[in-house]
Structures are given as structure tokens and as C-alpha cells.
Motif scaffolding. Sequence first.
Motif, PDB file in Angstrom:
ATOM      1  N   VAL A  15       4.974  -5.219   9.485  1.00 25.41           N
ATOM      2  CA  VAL A  15       4.893  -5.402   7.748  1.00 25.41           C
ATOM      3  C   VAL A  15       4.722  -3.730   7.937  1.00 25.41           C
ATOM      4  O   VAL A  15       3.270  -3.254   8.756  1.00 25.41           O
ATOM      5  CB  VAL A  15       4.285  -6.412   7.288  1.00 25.41           C
ATOM      6  CG1 VAL A  15       4.235  -5.629   5.699  1.00 25.41           C
ATOM      7  CG2 VAL A  15       5.284  -7.624   7.993  1.00 25.41           C
ATOM      8  N   ASP A  16       5.369  -2.714   7.584  1.00 27.28           N
ATOM      9  CA  ASP A  16       3.878  -1.522   7.084  1.00 27.28           C
ATOM     10  C   ASP A  16       2.699  -1.556   5.434  1.00 27.28           C
ATOM     11  O   ASP A  16       2.741  -2.710   4.985  1.00 27.28           O
ATOM     12  CB  ASP A  16       4.874  -0.540   6.692  1.00 27.28           C
ATOM     13  CG  ASP A  16       3.810   1.319   6.475  1.00 27.28           C
ATOM     14  OD1 ASP A  16       4.143   1.454   7.407  1.00 27.28           O
ATOM     15  OD2 ASP A  16       3.850   1.876   5.581  1.00 27.28           O
ATOM     16  N   ALA A  17       1.452  -0.780   5.609  1.00 24.88           N
ATOM     17  CA  ALA A  17       1.078  -1.003   4.722  1.00 24.88           C
ATOM     18  C   ALA A  17       1.638  -0.795   3.422  1.00 24.88           C
ATOM     19  O   ALA A  17       1.031  -1.573   2.681  1.00 24.88           O
ATOM     20  CB  ALA A  17      -0.722  -0.322   4.905  1.00 24.88           C
ATOM     21  N   SER A  18       2.045  -0.133   3.504  1.00 29.97           N
ATOM     22  CA  SER A  18       3.358  -0.053   2.031  1.00 29.97           C
ATOM     23  C   SER A  18       3.965  -0.760   1.330  1.00 29.97           C
ATOM     24  O   SER A  18       3.905  -0.753   0.359  1.00 29.97           O
ATOM     25  CB  SER A  18       3.809   1.156   1.782  1.00 29.97           C
ATOM     26  OG  SER A  18       4.977   0.626   3.093  1.00 29.97           O
ATOM     27  N   ASP A  19       4.017  -1.735   2.160  1.00 33.01           N
ATOM     28  CA  ASP A  19       4.285  -2.905   1.580  1.00 33.01           C
ATOM     29  C   ASP A  19       3.950  -4.241   1.565  1.00 33.01           C
ATOM     30  O   ASP A  19       3.701  -5.725   1.095  1.00 33.01           O
ATOM     31  CB  ASP A  19       5.809  -3.469   2.947  1.00 33.01           C
ATOM     32  CG  ASP A  19       6.779  -2.407   2.227  1.00 33.01           C
ATOM     33  OD1 ASP A  19       7.403  -1.855   1.882  1.00 33.01           O
ATOM     34  OD2 ASP A  19       6.876  -2.403   4.048  1.00 33.01           O
ATOM     35  N   VAL A  20       2.553  -4.788   1.964  1.00 28.76           N
ATOM     36  CA  VAL A  20       1.777  -5.243   1.389  1.00 28.76           C
ATOM     37  C   VAL A  20       0.275  -4.784  -0.154  1.00 28.76           C
ATOM     38  O   VAL A  20       0.425  -4.127  -0.652  1.00 28.76           O
ATOM     39  CB  VAL A  20       0.066  -4.756   2.579  1.00 28.76           C
ATOM     40  CG1 VAL A  20      -0.779  -5.591   1.578  1.00 28.76           C
ATOM     41  CG2 VAL A  20       0.469  -5.164   3.807  1.00 28.76           C
TER      42      VAL A  20
END
Length: 278
Positions: free
Chosen positions: A219-224
Motif C-alpha cells: 500500500v502506498d502512503a497516498s492511499d492511507v
Amino acid sequence: MTEAAPDGWVPRLVALDIDGTLLSWIEDTGAPHPEVSPAVADAVRRAREAGAEIVLASGRSPHGMTAMADTLGLHELTERAWIVASNGAVVFRYPPLEVVLEETFDAAPAVQAVLDRRPSAMVAVEERGVGYRVSKDFPVGELTGEMILTDVADIVAEPVSRVIIRDPEATAEDFITLARELGLHPTEYVVGWTAWLDLAPRGVSKASGLAHVADRLGVDASDVLAIGDGRNDIEMLRWAGRGVAMGQAVQQVIDAADDVTAPVAEDGAALELARWFP
């Protein structure tokens, strides 16, 4: 600051602080209420059932976080939950409790420097699976598990992942000033709502622990989506694609966030989760 999430954006991972975010505080104490409100519990369940990974991220020790995972029923919603404890110094899977990552440091010099200035302070280090080794008894409700009275020198004789320093005779502002005077780097310490100081390994924060989990999950940080209320949430809120501060947070935390939800007493975490998981 307030920024809108991209059109069509839905969190793939939800990082949740515990005290002051999932749990409200008992008035005039440093202890959290023991129960999550039904609205917050339902919102967490909806997010998980919609496919989002739920990751608890707290300054609490692992021993103090498994009960919250049980309360939320994370073991019913996923095979094994990922949990970030001790302000990012410990990452573990549960159940059963399996430590995946642990960052430690030699805390003795910093502890001694603090005690030279605040000799009345209490010191604690987790005794995993039991409770804490403490130099003095902490106020009731502030630590989970057994308190084992231990000399300070023995408490910090070996590298540790986190040290708690508490001084009922001081204020949070006193500890902020003290940390700055000692030249501690911002990620080496966290001051709580009261005169509570967490000492941590350099460069370790909830953000670093969550980054490890996100990497393992692809999971990318942008999806958190991250939600928190304390100074120990600042790095996490900045790191996440969407960082949301609780309504009762101090201005420093609000400034680090992309948005602000209602206070914990008004189920602010549930309101934010409902935006993405109605």
C-alpha cells in the motif's frame, strides 16, 4: 490546513490512534475510558468489511494494545491484524502476538539528563506480557498490567524500545521546554496531554512503523487515511495521504493535518470514516 481528497479516492489502509481518537478521556485524569463508543466500533467494522486494512497505531506498548484489537474484533475481520505500538518502535501481528520489527536504543543518558532536572519524575519501561518496570508507582489507570518496582539503573540497563517519564508535579509545557533544553530531536521524544514524556529511538515514529506495514501490504502512503489527536501523531498525519486531526487536538497537531473532524467526545473518528465507508 484543509485539503480535499482526490475524486474517487478511498483509503486502502486506515491508521487509527487509540487514546483520544478511539477512546475518550476520563475527565480530570490521565486515563482513557475503557470502552469504544458503538458508533466508532461500527465505523471501524464497515471500513474493514469494505476492504480497508485497519492498523492501530499508538504510543501504548503491545501489551496495552491487544485488548483494543479484541474490543474492535479485528481478529474477526482479518486473519491477523497489523499493529504499530510504542510510537512506531514495535510492529507486531495479532493474534497471536508476534513482533515483526523492534527498534531499540540506549536510553540511560537521556533518562539521567531528565532526572537531573526533574528528580521527582517516575520512569517506566514495558515488561512485555506482564506490565511495566517502574521506578515509582504510576497514577491508577495510566499503565496497563502489573507495575514492578525497579531501580532506574536497572530499568535502562539494556536497550529499550520506549521509556515513559511521568511527573505529576510538572506540566506538559514544562516537559516540552525540558526536551528542547536537552537538545532532543523531535522524533526522539513525545510529550502527552499531561506531564508525560515518551523517549524513543531516533528517527522512529508512528509514521516509520506504518511505512513498514504499508510496504509489507503493498500500500502506498497516498492511499492511507490516518486519524489522531496527539503530538505523537504529527509525523503520521503528515505521512499519510489523508491525515485527520481530532477536534480536541492542540494547534500543532491540527496544523500537521489535512483536515479536522469532531472531538472524540462527539465520535469524530466515526464521522471521518463514514465519509469513505458509509
